[in-house]
Motif scaffolding. Sequence first.
Motif, PDB file in Angstrom:
ATOM      1  N   SER A  59       0.855  -1.192   0.000  1.00 51.54           N
ATOM      2  CA  SER A  59       0.000   0.000   0.000  1.00 51.54           C
ATOM      3  C   SER A  59       0.891   1.242   0.000  1.00 51.54           C
ATOM      4  O   SER A  59       2.010   1.222   0.505  1.00 51.54           O
ATOM      5  CB  SER A  59      -0.926   0.000   1.213  1.00 51.54           C
ATOM      6  N   THR A  60       0.372   2.307  -0.595  1.00 54.55           N
ATOM      7  CA  THR A  60       1.106   3.567  -0.632  1.00 54.55           C
ATOM      8  C   THR A  60       0.557   4.485   0.456  1.00 54.55           C
ATOM      9  O   THR A  60      -0.488   4.223   1.046  1.00 54.55           O
ATOM     10  CB  THR A  60       0.968   4.261  -2.001  1.00 54.55           C
ATOM     11  N   GLU A  61       1.245   5.575   0.691  1.00 57.60           N
ATOM     12  CA  GLU A  61       0.817   6.496   1.743  1.00 57.60           C
ATOM     13  C   GLU A  61      -0.480   7.220   1.404  1.00 57.60           C
ATOM     14  O   GLU A  61      -1.102   7.808   2.264  1.00 57.60           O
ATOM     15  CB  GLU A  61       1.930   7.509   2.043  1.00 57.60           C
ATOM     16  N   HIS A  62      -0.914   7.155   0.146  1.00 59.87           N
ATOM     17  CA  HIS A  62      -2.154   7.820  -0.273  1.00 59.87           C
ATOM     18  C   HIS A  62      -3.277   6.813  -0.520  1.00 59.87           C
ATOM     19  O   HIS A  62      -4.112   7.021  -1.387  1.00 59.87           O
ATOM     20  CB  HIS A  62      -1.910   8.665  -1.523  1.00 59.87           C
ATOM     21  N   ALA A  63      -3.280   5.718   0.214  1.00 61.12           N
ATOM     22  CA  ALA A  63      -4.304   4.667   0.154  1.00 61.12           C
ATOM     23  C   ALA A  63      -4.371   3.971  -1.202  1.00 61.12           C
ATOM     24  O   ALA A  63      -5.381   3.388  -1.557  1.00 61.12           O
ATOM     25  CB  ALA A  63      -5.667   5.217   0.535  1.00 61.12           C
ATOM     26  N   GLY A  64      -3.299   4.016  -1.961  1.00 64.38           N
ATOM     27  CA  GLY A  64      -3.229   3.302  -3.232  1.00 64.38           C
ATOM     28  C   GLY A  64      -2.403   2.033  -3.072  1.00 64.38           C
ATOM     29  O   GLY A  64      -2.020   1.647  -1.970  1.00 64.38           O
ATOM     30  N   LYS A  66       0.911  -0.358  -4.958  1.00 67.78           N
ATOM     31  CA  LYS A  66       1.987  -0.416  -5.938  1.00 67.78           C
ATOM     32  C   LYS A  66       2.543  -1.835  -5.946  1.00 67.78           C
ATOM     33  O   LYS A  66       2.435  -2.566  -4.960  1.00 67.78           O
ATOM     34  CB  LYS A  66       3.082   0.596  -5.628  1.00 67.78           C
TER      35      LYS A  66
END
Length: 136
Positions: A59-64, A66
């Motif tokens: 998960s990315t820091e912006h709720a996405g 990768k």
Amino acid sequence: MKKLLITLASTIALSSGADVQISMPPGSQCWSYQGRDTRFYGNFLGGQALTVAVVEQQSTEHAGMKAIAYNGEQVWVNGPNGYFRDGNRESNPNDPFIHTDKPGRYIFNLYEHGTGTEFPVFVKICAMRKDQAKTK
């Protein structure tokens, strides 16, 4: 009460990241896995060159999400007679293989402590004779 204890023990075992056996289909040099386990084991011959490919989701820091892809240099490997490869070792593009020195059981950990992962991973391990391995 006994049934409750068995259910509780099963739940703990399933959540602890079980070991997955590497079993290559007949006639194949490769094995693949997709799931949440991060520790794998299998028996290999001595004098083999193994490739390991891993794709994991994070998960990315912006709720996405990768995808991260890497090879055997970031995988911890234990084998017979004290064989050990640290997952933090330097990559060697001229020799991307993990070489089996002795025949026996080899254990592959995607993380240092083999803990399992929140998101599914894809792992592919291929084995060939050392003399078939092409190095640059």
